[in-house]
Structures are given as structure tokens and as C-alpha cells.
Design an enzyme around this catalytic site. Structure first.
Site, PDB file in Angstrom:
ATOM      1  N   ARG A   1       0.802  -1.301  -0.178  1.00  0.00           N
ATOM      2  CA  ARG A   1       0.121   0.054   0.038  1.00  0.00           C
ATOM      3  C   ARG A   1       0.725   1.090  -0.058  1.00  0.00           C
ATOM      4  O   ARG A   1       0.547   2.225   0.679  1.00  0.00           O
ATOM      5  CB  ARG A   1      -1.029  -0.031   1.166  1.00  0.00           C
ATOM      6  CG  ARG A   1      -0.126  -0.113   2.517  1.00  0.00           C
ATOM      7  CD  ARG A   1      -1.082   0.238   3.550  1.00  0.00           C
ATOM      8  NE  ARG A   1      -0.549   0.088   4.786  1.00  0.00           N
ATOM      9  CZ  ARG A   1      -1.175   0.307   6.053  1.00  0.00           C
ATOM     10  NH1 ARG A   1      -2.197   0.896   6.114  1.00  0.00           N
ATOM     11  NH2 ARG A   1      -0.447  -0.085   7.242  1.00  0.00           N
TER      12      ARG A   1
ATOM     13  N   ASP B   1       8.261   2.645   8.975  1.00  0.00           N
ATOM     14  CA  ASP B   1       7.037   1.814   9.208  1.00  0.00           C
ATOM     15  C   ASP B   1       6.585   2.126  10.625  1.00  0.00           C
ATOM     16  O   ASP B   1       6.749   1.077  11.651  1.00  0.00           O
ATOM     17  CB  ASP B   1       7.213   0.572   8.557  1.00  0.00           C
ATOM     18  CG  ASP B   1       7.122   0.470   7.329  1.00  0.00           C
ATOM     19  OD1 ASP B   1       7.033   1.490   6.494  1.00  0.00           O
ATOM     20  OD2 ASP B   1       7.203  -0.630   6.700  1.00  0.00           O
TER      21      ASP B   1
ATOM     22  N   ASP C   1      -6.203  -4.210   1.027  1.00  0.00           N
ATOM     23  CA  ASP C   1      -6.616  -3.328   0.058  1.00  0.00           C
ATOM     24  C   ASP C   1      -5.958  -2.499  -0.310  1.00  0.00           C
ATOM     25  O   ASP C   1      -6.372  -1.561  -1.105  1.00  0.00           O
ATOM     26  CB  ASP C   1      -8.030  -3.033   0.757  1.00  0.00           C
ATOM     27  CG  ASP C   1      -7.696  -2.247   2.058  1.00  0.00           C
ATOM     28  OD1 ASP C   1      -6.637  -1.983   2.336  1.00  0.00           O
ATOM     29  OD2 ASP C   1      -8.728  -1.964   2.790  1.00  0.00           O
ATOM     30  N   GLY C   2      -4.893  -2.153   0.329  1.00  0.00           N
ATOM     31  CA  GLY C   2      -3.785  -1.032  -0.310  1.00  0.00           C
ATOM     32  C   GLY C   2      -4.229   0.217   0.325  1.00  0.00           C
ATOM     33  O   GLY C   2      -3.606   1.285  -0.275  1.00  0.00           O
TER      34      GLY C   2
ATOM     35  N   ASP D   1      11.439  -6.557   7.013  1.00  0.00           N
ATOM     36  CA  ASP D   1      10.881  -5.650   5.986  1.00  0.00           C
ATOM     37  C   ASP D   1      10.724  -4.109   6.558  1.00  0.00           C
ATOM     38  O   ASP D   1      10.497  -3.337   5.866  1.00  0.00           O
ATOM     39  CB  ASP D   1       9.588  -6.208   5.449  1.00  0.00           C
ATOM     40  CG  ASP D   1       8.625  -6.509   6.434  1.00  0.00           C
ATOM     41  OD1 ASP D   1       8.906  -7.246   7.524  1.00  0.00           O
ATOM     42  OD2 ASP D   1       7.487  -5.842   6.630  1.00  0.00           O
TER      43      ASP D   1
HETATM   44  P1  AMP Z   1       3.729  -3.964   7.972  1.00  0.00           P
HETATM   45  O1  AMP Z   1       3.655  -5.003   8.814  1.00  0.00           O
HETATM   46  O2  AMP Z   1       2.771  -2.908   7.954  1.00  0.00           O
HETATM   47  O3  AMP Z   1       5.096  -3.474   7.685  1.00  0.00           O
HETATM   48  O4  AMP Z   1       3.296  -4.576   6.520  1.00  0.00           O
HETATM   49  C1  AMP Z   1       3.764  -6.041   6.255  1.00  0.00           C
HETATM   50  C2  AMP Z   1       3.317  -5.996   4.841  1.00  0.00           C
HETATM   51  O5  AMP Z   1       1.814  -6.134   4.717  1.00  0.00           O
HETATM   52  C3  AMP Z   1       3.969  -5.091   3.785  1.00  0.00           C
HETATM   53  O6  AMP Z   1       4.131  -5.575   2.682  1.00  0.00           O
HETATM   54  C4  AMP Z   1       2.721  -3.966   3.548  1.00  0.00           C
HETATM   55  O7  AMP Z   1       2.844  -3.297   2.182  1.00  0.00           O
HETATM   56  C5  AMP Z   1       1.538  -4.896   3.710  1.00  0.00           C
HETATM   57  N1  AMP Z   1       0.397  -4.463   3.842  1.00  0.00           N
HETATM   58  C6  AMP Z   1       0.010  -3.710   5.232  1.00  0.00           C
HETATM   59  N2  AMP Z   1      -1.356  -3.138   5.188  1.00  0.00           N
HETATM   60  C7  AMP Z   1      -1.681  -3.267   3.774  1.00  0.00           C
HETATM   61  C8  AMP Z   1      -2.744  -2.961   3.434  1.00  0.00           C
HETATM   62  N3  AMP Z   1      -3.934  -2.342   3.944  1.00  0.00           N
HETATM   63  N4  AMP Z   1      -3.060  -3.176   2.021  1.00  0.00           N
HETATM   64  C9  AMP Z   1      -2.081  -3.957   1.320  1.00  0.00           C
HETATM   65  N5  AMP Z   1      -0.918  -4.279   1.895  1.00  0.00           N
HETATM   66  C10 AMP Z   1      -0.895  -3.945   3.148  1.00  0.00           C
HETATM   67 MG    MG Z   2       6.171  -2.229   6.666  1.00  0.00          MG
END
Ligand code: AMP
Ligand code: MG
Length: 520
Positions: free
Chosen positions: A104, A279, A135-136, A269
Site C-alpha cells: 500500500r 514504518d 486493500d492497499g 521488512d
Molecule cells: P507492515 O507490518 O505494516 O510493515 O506490513 C507488512 C506487509 O503488509 C507489507 O508488505 C505491507 O505493504 C503489507 N500491508 C500492510 N497493510 C496493507 C494494506 N492495507 N494493504 C495492502 N498491503 C498491506
Molecule cells: Mg512495513
């Protein structure tokens, strides 16, 4: 003239995904996929950072223009901008998770600034090939948290990605905030954030996992050329890059411990190759000093990302990066020595940092014991981390113990003390007073030096929650107030004295204040 003079350094330098349709998939062929941001139905700019705008060569009138709103909401793409989502993998909660990527986040391109190249990224601007089943999108709640915290970190002098703007999209987003089967609609938002690069540890891990050494090398060479130019053409430059990343990561975590910041999701990540905090999800700030505290409900079972574990996790994450880079470095001993050396370096830097927090400008062997004892007392006696250090600066070399205790009272969460605890507190305060008496400095100079590293104002979880609740009702006053407050965290701001206070009791069990999920 166009608002932003975009360059497309990343996409011009590295191969992308040839497939241009936007649907979730594994991307094996490129470092990124070109993707158009989603059009918001009724975008409104809520807040922006004047500082970051200035860095990007924007004047105030630019920021207030429709063209700016178009760019930072995803409504319009400027000529010359080639938006793209990056491919990366990562270890989540200790396990290899395969391809993750910008699910997203959409990068608009780079801008040349006095602080070098800066990438502008929209977070919450819609689906990408990396969105997997999500959902992005992003909600107002989490976007406010990221906006305020990333800017607060910058003003605390901690390496971080920056926030340029926060926009309401006018669309609703469905979220099950507590993952308990009660989804509800929330206001959608897009945050624009800025960093020299959003390359993560996981950006390398994905190519190592796929045994694609060509891509691994391409990305390493790119990273060195654009972000570690001092290493270009040097011998063993990949190893040197790893060493530089280890040092930056160590410094970043020491800074986190200094101010009581708990990242909450230190997955690989979410580790920047530049050693910047990146993040902002279910992060939190210590109120009472508790090394076991984690703000992230998803992390509760093992508390992997608890405050006191952050240095060990940083080291573990570096080990994963080392594994990924090994095929191109091939020097096991050298990598091992950097990783094993991390612990010693961390302790050294942490001790030096705590000395400064305590106002000690000289180093004595006994300081380590003093630091450990202070930490123990803060934990055992349930003392507020931020308030304690700020008030400690007011202690003088000849202050009676009763006066020291009443001076520190605003930092105590307990009204009544067991005699043993009270004794421990008194012992440690007297030991501290004895120690500062050995310093060749005045009380006022020490206070001034301590106040430069011990913030008066931090973004406690309940504070962002109050700003979120007001913003959900359309009142952005508190959002702006906290933003103003956090731009000068080390300075006295008498008009905001109410934010120099312990966490209120009501916040202890409240969602958003003590418990946060990854849902955002
Ligand atoms: P995070 O834990 O926020 O660092 O996210 C982990 C992974 O999930 C990353 O690849 C993000 O891009 C993906 N991600 C988190 N929230 C969303 C969302 N609402 N839509 C699409 N991808 C998401
Ligand atoms: Mg992340």
C-alpha cells in the site's frame, strides 16, 4: 513550472516488472512494478510539515495549491513521475514470510534537495501487485500516528523517514481494528512520506531467498552508488556496506532506548538500509519504565519486540541481512565478527548514552552499576521514564534526600510505597548525587546538558489517541497542537505544560493507548 521536478533514479537504474497489469502476484523479474495511485473521491489536506515542504523546495503557497493536493492524494500524477511499488521480502516475527513488498505504498520518484536525493512515497494510495489479500488503503487513525510520530522522532534528533502531508481521501475503509470479528468503516487517508530511500533489509533478502545473485548484486551496487557513495570502488565494499548498516542500526536503537520508543514490529521488512526508523505501525512510548512492555497486541505471546529486546532483535535482523548478502561477500569470519561485535558495541554506546542522560560527562567504571541500579528502581517502583529524567536534571549536589524525592514525585505512578522500595529509591538517588558531586561542572550546566537529551515532551500513546478521536469527529485542533508541541521536544513550552504529565489512569486499559494491533 511543475510543482516537483521528479527524477526517476530507481526506476531508470534498475529493471522493473514487465507485467503492467495491477493484480497481486509474485514478481520475480524486477525490483518494482509500475502502478498508478488510486483516485480519492474527495481529498482534503489535513496537515503538512512545513519543514519537509521546504526541504522539497516547496513554498507555503505551493502546499496550499490544488496541484499539491492532487499529487499527495494520488489524484494526479505529475508529468515526469513514474509511480512504482517496490518488491521486497522479510522475516516477520522471526519467520521467513516470502515476498511482501509495497502493498500500500507507491513511490512517485526522487527529488534533488540540499540534503541529497529524496524519494516521495504515498502510503494508502491503493492496490499494488504486492497487496496480497489486503486493500492497499490506510485509515486516518494510523496515518495520524505515523505523521505525528515520524516528525516527532526527527525533532528528537533520531534518524527517521519524514512525513510531508496527511490527506483525508473522502472514502471509507473497512477495518477489524482488534481482529476480533467486528469490522467497522473508518475514514480513509493517504500519508506522503519522504526518505532518501525506502530500501529495506528485506529488499535484499528476497533475492537471496530466490537465489538470484544477479539481482542481489544489482541492488547492492545501486545502494552503494546512491546511498553509500564513499564506498564506491573500495575493496570489499559489500562487507563495508554491511558494517556501515550495522553501525547505523545500532545508533538508531540506542536513540530509541534513550527516549523510550518501542517500534513494535521490527520485522526485517521494516528495517531501513539507511538506519532510519521506518514504518510506524503499532509503536508505543514508555510511560512507566518497563523493559518487558510491547505496544503490539500481535506481539503479546512472545513479546519479541518489547522495549528491552530491541537491541537483540536489531542484531538478529542484521544476521538475516548478513545471510542474504553472504553469496556476494563470502567472508564468513568477517560477517560473524561484525554481528558478534554488535553486542559489545551496543553496550558501549548505550552506556555512553545513559551517562549523558544522567548528566555525567566523565566516564567511571562504576557508572555501569549505577545505570543498572537506576533502571531497576525505575522498573520496580513504577516510575515514568520521561518525567523522571527531566526532573532528575533539577537535582543539585547538596539537595537533601527528602527534597529530591518530592521533586521527582510527578514521575511516580504509585502513591504508597513498600518500605523496601522506598529504601531502594533513596539509595539510588543518594548514589547518583554522590556521583554528580565528582563531576567538575555546575548544577545548572549539568541541567542544561541533560535537557538536551532528555525530552520534556514525547508522543505518549494516549496523546495520539486523543488527537485521533477528535479528528474522527472532524476536529483537527489537537492534531495541530501536538504537532506544534513535538517540534520542540527538548524545550520548555509553558503553554503546553499539561502534556508534561504521566499517562492518565483511564488510558491504561484503553484500546489505542495501551494496546495496538497491526490493523491500519
Ligand atoms: P507492515 O507490518 O505494516 O510493515 O506490513 C507488512 C506487509 O503488509 C507489507 O508488505 C505491507 O505493504 C503489507 N500491508 C500492510 N497493510 C496493507 C494494506 N492495507 N494493504 C495492502 N498491503 C498491506
Ligand atoms: Mg512495513
Amino acid at each position: 513550472m511543475s510543482l516537483f521536478q521528479f527524477q526517476n533514479i530507481f526506476t531508470d537504474s534498475l529493471p522493473g516488472d514487465p507485467q503492467e497489469d495491477n493484480y497481486p502476484r509474485q514478481v520475480h523479474t524486477g525490483f518494482y512494478s509500475k502502478v498508478e495511485p488510486r483516485h480519492p473521491s474527495a481529498p482534503v489536506l489535513l496537515i503538512h510539515s512545513e519543514d519537509v515542504a521546504r526541504l522539497l523546495n516547496l513554498g507555503e503557497e505551493d502546499v496550499l495549491s490544488d496541484a499539491f493536493l492532487d499529487v499527495v492524494s494520488g489524484k494526479g500524477v505529475l508529468p515526469g513521475s513514474v509511480p512504482y511499488a517496490m518488491c521486497y521480502g522479510g522475516h516477520q516475527f522471526g519467520h521467513w514470510a516470502g515476498q511482501l513488498g509495497d502493498g500500500r505504498a507507491i513511490n512517485l520518484g526522487e527529488i534533488s534537495t540540499i540534503e541529497g536525493m529524496q524519494t516521495i512515497q504515498l502510503k494508502g494510495a491503493g492496490l499494488t501487485p504486492y497487496s496480497r489479500t489486503a486493500d492497499g488503503l490506510a485509515v486516518l487513525r494510523s496515518s495520524i500516528r505515523e505523521f505525528l510520530c515520524s516528525e516527532a522522532m526527527h525533532h528528537l534528533h533520531i534518524p527517521t523517514t519524514r512525513a510531508l502531508s496527511l490527506v483525508l481521501t473522502g472514502d471509507e475503509v473497512l477495518r477489524d481494528m482488534l481482529y476480533d470479528g467486528h469490522p467497522a468503516y473508518e475514514k480513509g487517508a493517504v500519508l506522503s512520506r519522504v526518505a532518501p530511500s525506502f530500501i529495506r533489509f528485506g529488499s535484499f533478502e528476497i533475492w537471496a531467498a530466490r537465489k538470484d545473485e544477479v539481482k542481489l548484486k544489482q541492488l547492492l551496487d545501486y545502494t552503494i552508488a546512491h546511498h553509500y557513495p564513499e564506498l564506491v570502488g573500495t575493496e570489499a565494499c559489500y562487507l563495508k556496506l554491511f558494517e556501515a548498516v550495522a553501525i547505523k542500526t545500532c545508533d538508531m536503537v540506542v536513540d530509541w532506548q534513550r527516549v523510550g520508543f518501542v517500534h513494535g514490529v521490527m520485522n526485517t521488512d521494516n528495517m531501513s538500509i539507511l538506519g532510519q526508523t521506518i514504518d510506524y505501525g503499532p509503536y508505543g512510548w514508555l510511560d512507566n519504565y518497563d523493559p518487558n512492555w510491547t505496544p503490539n497486541t500481535t506481539d503479546m505471546p512472545g513479546r519479541r519486540y518489547r522495549f528491552g529486546n530491541q537491541p537483540i532483535i536489531a542484531q538478529w535482523n542484521l544476521l538475516q541481512l548478513a545471510n542474504a548478502l553472504y553469496p556476494l561477500i563470502q567472508d564468513l569470519e568477517a560477517l560473524k565478527s561484525i554481528i558478534e561485535g554488535f553486542s559489545g558495541q551496543y553496550i558501549e554506546k548505550y552506556t555512553a548514552m545513559m551517562r549523558v542522560k544522567l548528566g555525567l560527562m566523565t566516564a567511571m567504571e562504576s557508572d555501569k552499576t549505577l545505570i543498572k541500579n537506576i533502571e531497576q528502581v525505575l522498573h520496580l517502583c513504577n516510575v515514568d521514564y520521561t518525567i523522571f529524567f527531566r526532573l532528575l536534571a533539577k537535582i543539585t549536589k547538596d539537595m537533601p534526600i527528602s527534597e529530591m524525592k518530592s521533586l521527582l514525585e510527578p514521575a511516580f505512578y504509585e502513591d504508597e510505597w513498600l518500605p523496601e522500595k522506598e529504601q531502594l529509591l533513596e539509595d539510588v538517588l543518594m548514589a547518583y548525587q554522590k556521583r554528580i558531586a565528582l563531576e567538575d561542572t555546575t548544577d545548572s550546566l549539568r541541567q542544561q546538558q541533560m535537557n538536551e537529551v532528555n525530552p520534556k515532551y514525547v508522543l505518549r500513546n494516549y496523546m495520539s489517541q486523543l488527537a485521533i478521536e477528535a479528528a474522527d469527529l472532524g476536529d483537527y485542533g489537537l492534531l495541530h497542537e501536538l504537532f506544534t508541541l513535538l517540534k520542540r521536544p527538548y524545550e520548555e513550552q509553558p503553554q503546553y505544560e499539561r502534556w508534561f504529565a504521566k499517562r492518565p489512569d483511564w488510558a491504561l486499559e484503553k484500546v489505542g493507548c495501551s494496546m495496538l494491533s497491526c490493523s491500519s
